[in-house]
Scaffold this motif. Structure first.
Motif, PDB file in Angstrom:
ATOM      1  N   ILE A  62      39.946  -2.654  41.348  1.00 26.22           N
ATOM      2  CA  ILE A  62      40.346  -1.304  40.748  1.00 26.22           C
ATOM      3  C   ILE A  62      40.238  -1.593  39.145  1.00 26.22           C
ATOM      4  N   LEU A  63      40.996  -2.165  38.691  1.00 20.09           N
ATOM      5  CA  LEU A  63      41.129  -2.346  36.333  1.00 20.09           C
ATOM      6  C   LEU A  63      39.882  -2.866  36.053  1.00 20.09           C
ATOM      7  N   ILE A  64      39.304  -3.726  36.721  1.00 15.64           N
ATOM      8  CA  ILE A  64      37.612  -3.549  36.198  1.00 15.64           C
ATOM      9  C   ILE A  64      37.044  -2.878  36.090  1.00 15.64           C
ATOM     10  N   ASN A  65      36.978  -1.853  37.505  1.00 19.76           N
ATOM     11  CA  ASN A  65      36.293  -1.266  37.169  1.00 19.76           C
ATOM     12  C   ASN A  65      36.464   0.909  36.448  1.00 19.76           C
ATOM     13  N   ALA A  66      37.728   0.557  36.035  1.00 21.98           N
ATOM     14  CA  ALA A  66      37.808   1.666  35.257  1.00 21.98           C
ATOM     15  C   ALA A  66      38.034   0.908  33.806  1.00 21.98           C
ATOM     16  N   GLU A  67      38.100  -0.389  33.377  1.00 23.39           N
ATOM     17  CA  GLU A  67      38.072  -0.803  32.167  1.00 23.39           C
ATOM     18  C   GLU A  67      36.148  -0.973  32.340  1.00 23.39           C
ATOM     19  N   VAL A 102      33.829  11.403  25.714  1.00 26.24           N
ATOM     20  CA  VAL A 102      34.987  11.762  25.592  1.00 26.24           C
ATOM     21  C   VAL A 102      36.048  11.718  26.357  1.00 26.24           C
ATOM     22  N   GLY A 103      35.595  12.676  27.017  1.00 28.73           N
ATOM     23  CA  GLY A 103      36.383  13.085  28.453  1.00 28.73           C
ATOM     24  C   GLY A 103      36.440  12.434  29.057  1.00 28.73           C
ATOM     25  N   GLN A 104      35.407  11.244  29.404  1.00 29.15           N
ATOM     26  CA  GLN A 104      35.969   9.431  29.258  1.00 29.15           C
ATOM     27  C   GLN A 104      36.957   8.727  29.521  1.00 29.15           C
ATOM     28  N   MET A 117      41.812  -0.613  28.985  1.00 30.70           N
ATOM     29  CA  MET A 117      43.258  -0.565  29.586  1.00 30.70           C
ATOM     30  C   MET A 117      44.440  -0.995  28.980  1.00 30.70           C
ATOM     31  N   ASP A 118      44.792  -1.765  27.907  1.00 33.00           N
ATOM     32  CA  ASP A 118      45.481  -1.676  26.681  1.00 33.00           C
ATOM     33  C   ASP A 118      45.900  -0.499  26.588  1.00 33.00           C
ATOM     34  N   VAL A 119      44.744   0.093  25.402  1.00 27.07           N
ATOM     35  CA  VAL A 119      45.122   1.553  24.818  1.00 27.07           C
ATOM     36  C   VAL A 119      45.991   2.529  26.094  1.00 27.07           C
ATOM     37  N   GLU A 120      45.325   2.624  27.497  1.00 20.07           N
ATOM     38  CA  GLU A 120      45.664   3.572  28.177  1.00 20.07           C
ATOM     39  C   GLU A 120      47.319   3.799  28.600  1.00 20.07           C
ATOM     40  N   MET A 121      47.654   1.787  28.761  1.00 18.54           N
ATOM     41  CA  MET A 121      49.204   1.499  29.047  1.00 18.54           C
ATOM     42  C   MET A 121      50.280   1.441  28.015  1.00 18.54           C
ATOM     43  N   ALA A 122      49.217   1.411  26.556  1.00 21.90           N
ATOM     44  CA  ALA A 122      50.178   1.623  25.246  1.00 21.90           C
ATOM     45  C   ALA A 122      50.192   3.460  24.921  1.00 21.90           C
ATOM     46  N   LEU A 123      49.325   4.035  25.079  1.00 17.75           N
ATOM     47  CA  LEU A 123      49.759   5.704  25.329  1.00 17.75           C
ATOM     48  C   LEU A 123      50.473   6.099  25.788  1.00 17.75           C
ATOM     49  N   ALA A 124      50.372   5.688  27.639  1.00 12.25           N
ATOM     50  CA  ALA A 124      51.464   6.415  29.031  1.00 12.25           C
ATOM     51  C   ALA A 124      52.836   6.137  28.322  1.00 12.25           C
ATOM     52  N   SER A 125      52.970   4.921  27.850  1.00 17.68           N
ATOM     53  CA  SER A 125      54.376   4.246  27.011  1.00 17.68           C
ATOM     54  C   SER A 125      54.945   4.892  26.078  1.00 17.68           C
ATOM     55  N   ASN A 126      53.929   4.922  25.145  1.00 23.50           N
ATOM     56  CA  ASN A 126      54.236   5.548  23.794  1.00 23.50           C
ATOM     57  C   ASN A 126      55.237   4.176  23.373  1.00 23.50           C
ATOM     58  N   GLY A 127      53.883   3.138  23.998  1.00 23.03           N
ATOM     59  CA  GLY A 127      54.366   2.324  22.902  1.00 23.03           C
ATOM     60  C   GLY A 127      53.227   1.488  22.118  1.00 23.03           C
ATOM     61  N   GLU A 128      54.078  -0.172  21.693  1.00 20.69           N
ATOM     62  CA  GLU A 128      52.894  -0.533  20.986  1.00 20.69           C
ATOM     63  C   GLU A 128      52.092  -1.247  21.648  1.00 20.69           C
ATOM     64  N   ALA A 129      50.442  -1.145  21.748  1.00 18.60           N
ATOM     65  CA  ALA A 129      49.723  -2.203  21.997  1.00 18.60           C
ATOM     66  C   ALA A 129      49.090  -3.909  21.002  1.00 18.60           C
ATOM     67  N   ALA A 130      48.982  -4.476  21.857  1.00 23.52           N
ATOM     68  CA  ALA A 130      48.872  -5.606  21.669  1.00 23.52           C
ATOM     69  C   ALA A 130      48.531  -6.018  20.362  1.00 23.52           C
ATOM     70  N   ASP A 131      46.603  -5.101  20.502  1.00 23.49           N
ATOM     71  CA  ASP A 131      45.765  -4.964  19.298  1.00 23.49           C
ATOM     72  C   ASP A 131      45.564  -3.383  19.387  1.00 23.49           C
ATOM     73  N   ASN A 132      45.745  -2.556  18.307  1.00 24.69           N
ATOM     74  CA  ASN A 132      45.815  -1.381  18.774  1.00 24.69           C
ATOM     75  C   ASN A 132      44.994  -0.654  17.923  1.00 24.69           C
ATOM     76  N   THR A 133      43.751  -1.101  17.181  1.00 26.84           N
ATOM     77  CA  THR A 133      42.291  -1.376  16.984  1.00 26.84           C
ATOM     78  C   THR A 133      41.997   0.301  17.479  1.00 26.84           C
ATOM     79  N   ILE A 134      41.926   0.253  18.795  1.00 30.34           N
ATOM     80  CA  ILE A 134      41.535   1.028  19.189  1.00 30.34           C
ATOM     81  C   ILE A 134      41.524   3.064  18.467  1.00 30.34           C
ATOM     82  N   ILE A 135      42.843   2.439  18.953  1.00 26.28           N
ATOM     83  CA  ILE A 135      43.856   4.235  18.618  1.00 26.28           C
ATOM     84  C   ILE A 135      43.641   4.492  17.316  1.00 26.28           C
ATOM     85  N   ASP A 136      43.950   2.856  16.669  1.00 27.36           N
ATOM     86  CA  ASP A 136      43.894   3.564  14.659  1.00 27.36           C
ATOM     87  C   ASP A 136      42.446   3.821  14.458  1.00 27.36           C
ATOM     88  N   GLY A 137      41.448   3.222  15.224  1.00 27.06           N
ATOM     89  CA  GLY A 137      40.368   4.106  14.541  1.00 27.06           C
ATOM     90  C   GLY A 137      40.465   5.012  15.493  1.00 27.06           C
TER      91      GLY A 137
END
Length: 449
Positions: free
Chosen positions: A31-36, A87-89, A161-181
């Protein structure tokens, strides 16, 4: 012996649990691979669409042929729609990205409006050409920002998937390059300010007119309660709660909740402060078996509207859903149907009483209009429709076209084969504004097999 059996049973239990856990782990990973994979596809598609969008806008700048410009602008509109979809996906619901989406929306609206108009009669103005040049430059900036993100994603093998979990938990991703970008993209677009698309763009988006046509004095909470009782008809001893909304707004309203103490039936409605007009109403109760015909229910709906001050209305559509009749009315001014002024009434078919009511569109749009005399006759309008269509009737109407403008039309009802169509011909230009296929009766699938 017994000990050996117990050990064997325990071993089987442990093995079974381990196998079940392994299967669960595999399914979760799948499931995680399919979402990614879906996130990666949407992101790279978005980057590709922005590349194409930039190139297409550049192409329109170099064009001189108006016959070529229209389809090219239509292509720009298509690309912005696909970029919006991508963008919506992406898992960006918790990340502010509204400025970028608004930027794409403005490009799409401008290109669509320009593409569908007659550029031979109304070519691009200097302001519109300058707007295109500005959009070309701005889309190049967005393109470069997204390419940088794409480069980092591919180089570092980053996961969405790391971005999704970081945004959902308001935490810092190990590498938040995507969020910063994406924050960089948003900041870039935010710095553009408003692009001047010229005077033609002003009417592109139908603004929320609120209730500017309402007449009458402001009502009090007590008056709102009385109006609510009049609509709900739940008895004099019902519990009534009134809440004031829209404080500080020019168009405030009261929310009224009414409950019958004995039956526990409850009604809710919103009422405008100015004039005390009902915006919507709904009665929450179980509707029993049908005893009232749809025709009788429509007569009850007409009577209800007349009793509550809604006059000069035509019944436009009627439908039945389970034990409810749903009726749409539009206003009629001097024999011309005004489709923006619409009211919907829902009638319970067990006793013929009103179950729900919505007048928001009517209250926002209804006013006395100056309707111009048509430039073409009804016969000329009929000649504009497909000759294969068997015309049944025609009438004058005001509709909202695809550019969110009110236009005077001839409404022509006709059949083609077993289907019925409603066609609107512009009464000024003779152009086909809109074609609607009317719904056929739904087949009944019970007891087919």
């Amino acid at each position: 012996m017994l000990r050996g059996i117990l050990i064997g049973v325990l071993a089987l239990g442990v093995a079974g649990t381990a196998f079940w856990g392994y299967q669960e782990h595999r399914e979760k990973n799948a499931i995680l691979i399919n979402a990614e994979n879906n996130y990666q596809r949407a992101f790279h598609d978005l980057t590709y669409q922005i590349d194409l969008l930039h190139d297409k806008i550049g192409t329109t700048l170099a064009m001189n042929s108006r016959a070529s410009l229209s389809p090219e602008l239509a292509e720009v509109w298509r690309l912005t729609s696909e970029a919006h979809s991508d963008v919506g996906q992406l898992p960006l619901s918790l990340l502010p990205f509204n400025k970028t989406e608004e930027f794409l929306s403005n490009i799409g609206d401008f290109s669509y409006r320009t593409a569908v108009r007659d550029l031979e009669k109304e070519p691009l103005s200097d302001k519109e050409y300058q707007a295109l040049k500005q959009l070309y430059k701005q889309s190049a900036d967005v393109q470069q920002d997204l390419r940088k993100v794409q480069h980092m994603v591919l180089e570092k093998n980053l996961r969405w998937m790391d971005v999704e979990m970081a945004l959902a938990s308001n935490g810092e991703a190990a590498d938040n390059t995507i969020i910063d970008g994406f924050k960089t993209v948003e900041k870039t677009v935010e710095g553009y300010g408003e692009t001047d698309f010229g005077p033609a763009f002003v009417n592109m988006q139908r603004k929320d007119e609120n209730y500017k046509y309402l007449k009458g004095k402001e009502i009090t909470e007590e008056e709102a309660a009385r109006i609510g009782q009049q609509y709900a008809k739940l008895g004099k001893n019902a519990n009534i709660r009134v809440t004031e909304n829209g404080k500080g707004s020019d168009y405030g309203f009261y929310s009224v909740s009414i409950q019958n103490k004995k039956t526990k039936e409850e009604a809710n409605m919103d009422i405008t402060k100015k004039g005390g007009y009902p915006i919507w109403f709904i009665l929450d109760r179980e509707v029993a078996k049908q005893k009232v015909s749809l025709n009788e229910a429509s007569n009850n709906a007409v009577k209800f509207l007349q009793e509550n001050g809604f006059k000069d209305l035509d019944l436009f559509e009627s439908a039945q859903y389970d034990n409810l009749g749903v009726f749409t009315f539009v206003s009629n001014q001097d024999g011309v149907r005004i489709y923006p002024d619409s009211i919907r009434v829902k009638v319970a078919l067990d006793n013929g009483s009103m179950a729900a009511f919505s007048a928001e569109d009517y209250l926002k749009a209804h006013h006395q209009r100056e309707i111009p005399e048509p430039a073409i006759t009804a016969e000329e309008a009929r000649a504009k429709v497909n000759p294969q269509l068997k015309v049944m009737e025609d009438r004058r109407a005001i509709i909202i076209n695809d550019l969110n403008q009110e236009v005077s039309c001839y409404e022509i009802l006709g059949t083609l084969g077993e289907d019925t169509y409603r066609i609107y011909i512009n009464a000024e230009t003779g152009q086909e504004e809109k074609v609607e296929k009317l719904k056929n009766a739904e087949p009944v699938f019970e007891d087919v097999l």
